[in-house]
Design an enzyme around this catalytic site. Structure first.
Site, mmCIF file in Angstrom:
data_model
loop_
_atom_site.group_PDB
_atom_site.id
_atom_site.type_symbol
_atom_site.label_atom_id
_atom_site.label_comp_id
_atom_site.label_asym_id
_atom_site.label_seq_id
_atom_site.Cartn_x
_atom_site.Cartn_y
_atom_site.Cartn_z
ATOM 1 N N GLU A 60 31.724 0.568 56.877
ATOM 2 C CA GLU A 60 32.274 0.668 58.225
ATOM 3 C C GLU A 60 32.002 -0.584 59.047
ATOM 4 O O GLU A 60 30.963 -1.223 58.891
ATOM 5 C CB GLU A 60 31.637 1.855 58.948
ATOM 6 C CG GLU A 60 31.900 3.175 58.270
ATOM 7 C CD GLU A 60 31.074 4.302 58.848
ATOM 8 O OE1 GLU A 60 31.562 5.435 58.830
ATOM 9 O OE2 GLU A 60 29.941 4.041 59.302
ATOM 10 N N ARG A 116 17.264 2.037 66.208
ATOM 11 C CA ARG A 116 18.161 2.441 67.289
ATOM 12 C C ARG A 116 18.612 3.887 67.134
ATOM 13 O O ARG A 116 18.820 4.583 68.130
ATOM 14 C CB ARG A 116 19.332 1.472 67.447
ATOM 15 C CG ARG A 116 20.503 1.614 66.455
ATOM 16 C CD ARG A 116 21.525 2.650 66.905
ATOM 17 N NE ARG A 116 22.812 2.505 66.248
ATOM 18 C CZ ARG A 116 23.362 3.437 65.472
ATOM 19 N NH1 ARG A 116 22.751 4.565 65.194
ATOM 20 N NH2 ARG A 116 24.563 3.224 64.962
ATOM 21 N N ALA A 143 14.315 7.963 54.589
ATOM 22 C CA ALA A 143 14.116 6.660 55.229
ATOM 23 C C ALA A 143 14.101 6.729 56.757
ATOM 24 O O ALA A 143 13.466 5.922 57.413
ATOM 25 C CB ALA A 143 15.197 5.682 54.764
ATOM 26 N N GLN A 144 14.802 7.696 57.355
ATOM 27 C CA GLN A 144 14.895 7.765 58.818
ATOM 28 C C GLN A 144 13.744 8.551 59.445
ATOM 29 O O GLN A 144 13.496 8.456 60.666
ATOM 30 C CB GLN A 144 16.251 8.398 59.201
ATOM 31 C CG GLN A 144 16.502 8.723 60.661
ATOM 32 C CD GLN A 144 16.530 7.533 61.605
ATOM 33 O OE1 GLN A 144 16.325 7.665 62.805
ATOM 34 N NE2 GLN A 144 16.781 6.355 61.083
ATOM 35 N N ASP A 165 10.983 18.803 53.316
ATOM 36 C CA ASP A 165 12.052 18.158 52.549
ATOM 37 C C ASP A 165 12.193 18.938 51.244
ATOM 38 O O ASP A 165 11.178 19.431 50.724
ATOM 39 C CB ASP A 165 11.699 16.692 52.263
ATOM 40 C CG ASP A 165 12.904 15.883 51.797
ATOM 41 O OD1 ASP A 165 13.348 14.992 52.554
ATOM 42 O OD2 ASP A 165 13.405 16.128 50.665
ATOM 43 N N THR A 205 18.936 14.705 56.831
ATOM 44 C CA THR A 205 19.145 14.731 55.378
ATOM 45 C C THR A 205 20.341 13.832 55.057
ATOM 46 O O THR A 205 21.076 13.444 55.955
ATOM 47 C CB THR A 205 19.402 16.165 54.893
ATOM 48 O OG1 THR A 205 20.619 16.625 55.478
ATOM 49 C CG2 THR A 205 18.272 17.096 55.304
ATOM 50 N N VAL A 228 20.907 14.626 62.933
ATOM 51 C CA VAL A 228 21.125 13.201 62.666
ATOM 52 C C VAL A 228 21.908 12.957 61.380
ATOM 53 O O VAL A 228 22.680 12.011 61.269
ATOM 54 C CB VAL A 228 19.756 12.461 62.578
ATOM 55 C CG1 VAL A 228 19.942 10.988 62.260
ATOM 56 C CG2 VAL A 228 18.988 12.634 63.872
ATOM 57 N N GLY A 230 24.351 14.662 59.606
ATOM 58 C CA GLY A 230 25.803 14.848 59.452
ATOM 59 C C GLY A 230 26.525 13.771 60.209
ATOM 60 O O GLY A 230 26.593 13.804 61.431
ATOM 61 N N ASP A 231 27.036 12.783 59.512
ATOM 62 C CA ASP A 231 27.593 11.639 60.240
ATOM 63 C C ASP A 231 28.829 11.049 59.582
ATOM 64 O O ASP A 231 29.168 9.899 59.803
ATOM 65 C CB ASP A 231 26.536 10.559 60.417
ATOM 66 C CG ASP A 231 26.028 10.047 59.087
ATOM 67 O OD1 ASP A 231 26.499 10.536 58.046
ATOM 68 O OD2 ASP A 231 25.176 9.163 59.094
ATOM 69 N N VAL A 297 26.025 10.922 65.607
ATOM 70 C CA VAL A 297 26.701 10.223 64.502
ATOM 71 C C VAL A 297 26.459 8.715 64.562
ATOM 72 O O VAL A 297 26.632 8.016 63.578
ATOM 73 C CB VAL A 297 28.234 10.505 64.474
ATOM 74 C CG1 VAL A 297 28.501 11.983 64.220
ATOM 75 C CG2 VAL A 297 28.928 10.027 65.731
#
Lengths: 347, 347
Positions: A60, A116, A143-144, A165, A205, A228, A230-231, A297
């Site tokens: 993207e 961010r 990672a997030q 997890d 996830t 976070v 579902g993007d 997203v």
């Protein structure tokens, strides 16, 4: 600085910046830049990201401009990458002057995006989470996860984390990384257990599919959900019934309706834009029993804010390298002559 | 090569490549890559470029993908830049693997865009110009002029150039740069004079406005017009009457109708897509009296072809630097741990 040289912040230099400033302070600062930019929302050129989808992932471009600066991010999302030892998400970004079109910053954004994204989540929660919520369920410990944890500590005062997890190794990694953070950590053996006593739940996830990380019975009144993971189209984390009970807050509706949890809902389902919450034009949380949901997203203005922050940071922190990226002939109309002269000098 | 390191071709290294290979050979090669990619047109993801306009210029992103590789170019267009000693057009580009989303090449593209634009023009003319045309009028003698001249020499056999620019200094610069090219050069004092005896006319002027570089009376039967300068909304070079008499060939109609000369025409005015000429599905020039027009605006696939060429070139020409642009934790889910370990190593 000459205009043809573009300062470049490498991964190494970004790590130096984070280590020197500290991740919590850095996310607090980025949240400040994002909030300031969201408050002047109407001065930005906005467009849904430009996506190139394949069977295994997406690449993207996310551009935006405030009329003075132009920024864009390149970012990929490839859930299967981890199996080959690669990052699911990598990114880099660029800031340029609108008046000349000349770039003024090129930077890695894999780390910066992690910062961010977490800063944006915590900023939204500052306006939406129930008063006094100090316990957060953190579901998805990839990672997030640590960035989310530290942003909620720094910006929302979260002190207790309940980790879960499907892969216990991820939870152990997360606990190990956060053990010096000063937060109280609890490993949980199910998402349901992680939710116990939590005023905030963060789902991050990474599967590229419709998943149901949270089901309706798990979500009690008054909770704030920070969704976070579902993007992208076809990728969600929450059962539709939760969405029907929640007040939904989004970044940029035209993008969220395609990519977020609300892709499961009717295209006119009411949502509130966060920038209006930040300016006071719209209400955030109204009462203690309301379920609030930030359907995150990630939007181009957040990357713009992060780029702007790093650009400002370089004035006092010299962690960049000069990149010879812009051709600079003595006479701007004499691009070919520049080649000829380079050849003559080399001979 | 490790995947987290992105090879970067600086302006200096691009000049080394051009000088070593030679601009004519390089444009011949790029034309070959473009023709090959246009012949498999239907395998590409295509989208009009994503433009951010301001009062003084435009910044654009031009992405495309063939399913294996993904490429995009960042390019600005700021006609007033030259007054401040800056380039009107600067650019850089990136190539990435679709399967992983990982970048495999970052390169300056100011020089490369000049090469690919001229290569595309000459490639179109190879299919459209009248047989045996060896004289070309070159109107607009700025940064793109010499590249056009040499591409038409290398690819179409043009031997005589008739030069004109409203600024005589630009023409003198162009003549000086081309004096060792082996072409016969004639300085002209008007566009009309430049057209005398020319079978091909190339217009490459840079004003961001509706201009009329060519009027109807100047264009006789049989000529091929290569209109390079009109390439954004509100910027054209040819009088509408010429367009009405010409057979018009374009790169990607949805983009050309907004940006090209044909923005002056009805949205359903017939045009032929060049990729169909290259595959043989459509006719190029049909007869000796036909006026053919390549309404060049520049399309993402041409940049993709140029990027692919440079990427291949680096296998034998080591003119790149390693760029530390992609974060590479040992465990891809442990981005935060990578920061912690960097801190521990630095302490």
């Amino acid at each position: 600085m000459t205009l043809n040289i573009v300062p470049f912040v490498s991964v190494d230099n970004m790590m130096r910046l984070v280590l020197q400033i500290g991740p919590e302070e850095m996310m607090r600062a980025i949240a400040g830049y994002i909030e300031a930019d969201f408050r002047r929302w109407e001065s930005f050129d906005k467009t849904p990201r430009v996506a190139s989808h394949s069977d295994v992932g997406v690449i993207e471009l996310m551009p935006t401009s405030d009329g003075e600066l132009y920024g864009f991010k390149y970012v990929n999302g490839h859930p299967k990458n981890t199996r080959a030892g690669l990052q699911t998400v990598t990114a880099f970004g660029l800031l340029a002057e609108v008046d000349t079109g000349y770039p003024v910053l090129l930077t890695e954004m894999t780390i910066l995006t992690a910062l961010r994204t977490a800063a944006m989540s915590a900023l939204a929660a500052k306006h939406l989470a129930p008063a006094g919520a100090t316990t957060m369920a953190l579901i998805g410990n990839g990672a997030q996860a640590e960035f989310q944890a530290l942003a909620f500590k720094a910006i929302c005062g979260v002190t207790h984390l309940r980790l879960y997890d499907i892969d216990a190794a991820a939870t152990m990694k997360c606990e190990r990384n956060l053990k010096a953070s000063g937060m109280t950590l609890t490993q949980c053996s199910s998402a349901e257990e992680a939710m116990e006593g939590a005023g905030i739940v963060t789902t991050c996830t990474a599967d590229k599919q419709y998943a149901t990380i949270l089901t309706d019975n798990m979500v009690g009144p008054g909770i704030h959900i920070n969704a976070v993971g579902g993007d992208c189209p076809g990728k969600t984390e929450l059962h539709r019934d939760i969405l029907m009970r929640a007040s939904i807050f989004v970044e940029y509706p035209p993008q969220t309706r395609i990519e977020g949890e609300i892709q499961q809902l009717a295209p006119d389902h009411p949502v509130t834009e966060l920038w209006q919450v930040f300016t006071g034009a719209a209400k955030g949380r109204r009462d203690a029993r309301q379920i609030t949901l930030f359907d995150s997203v990630g939007f181009a203005i957040e990357d713009f804010s992060a780029l702007r922050y790093v650009h400002d940071l370089l004035k006092t922190h010299p962690y960049s390298e000069p990149l010879d990226m812009i051709a600079d002939p003595d006479d701007p109309r004499d691009l070919y002559g520049m080649l000829l002269r380079a050849g003559a000098n080399a001979a």
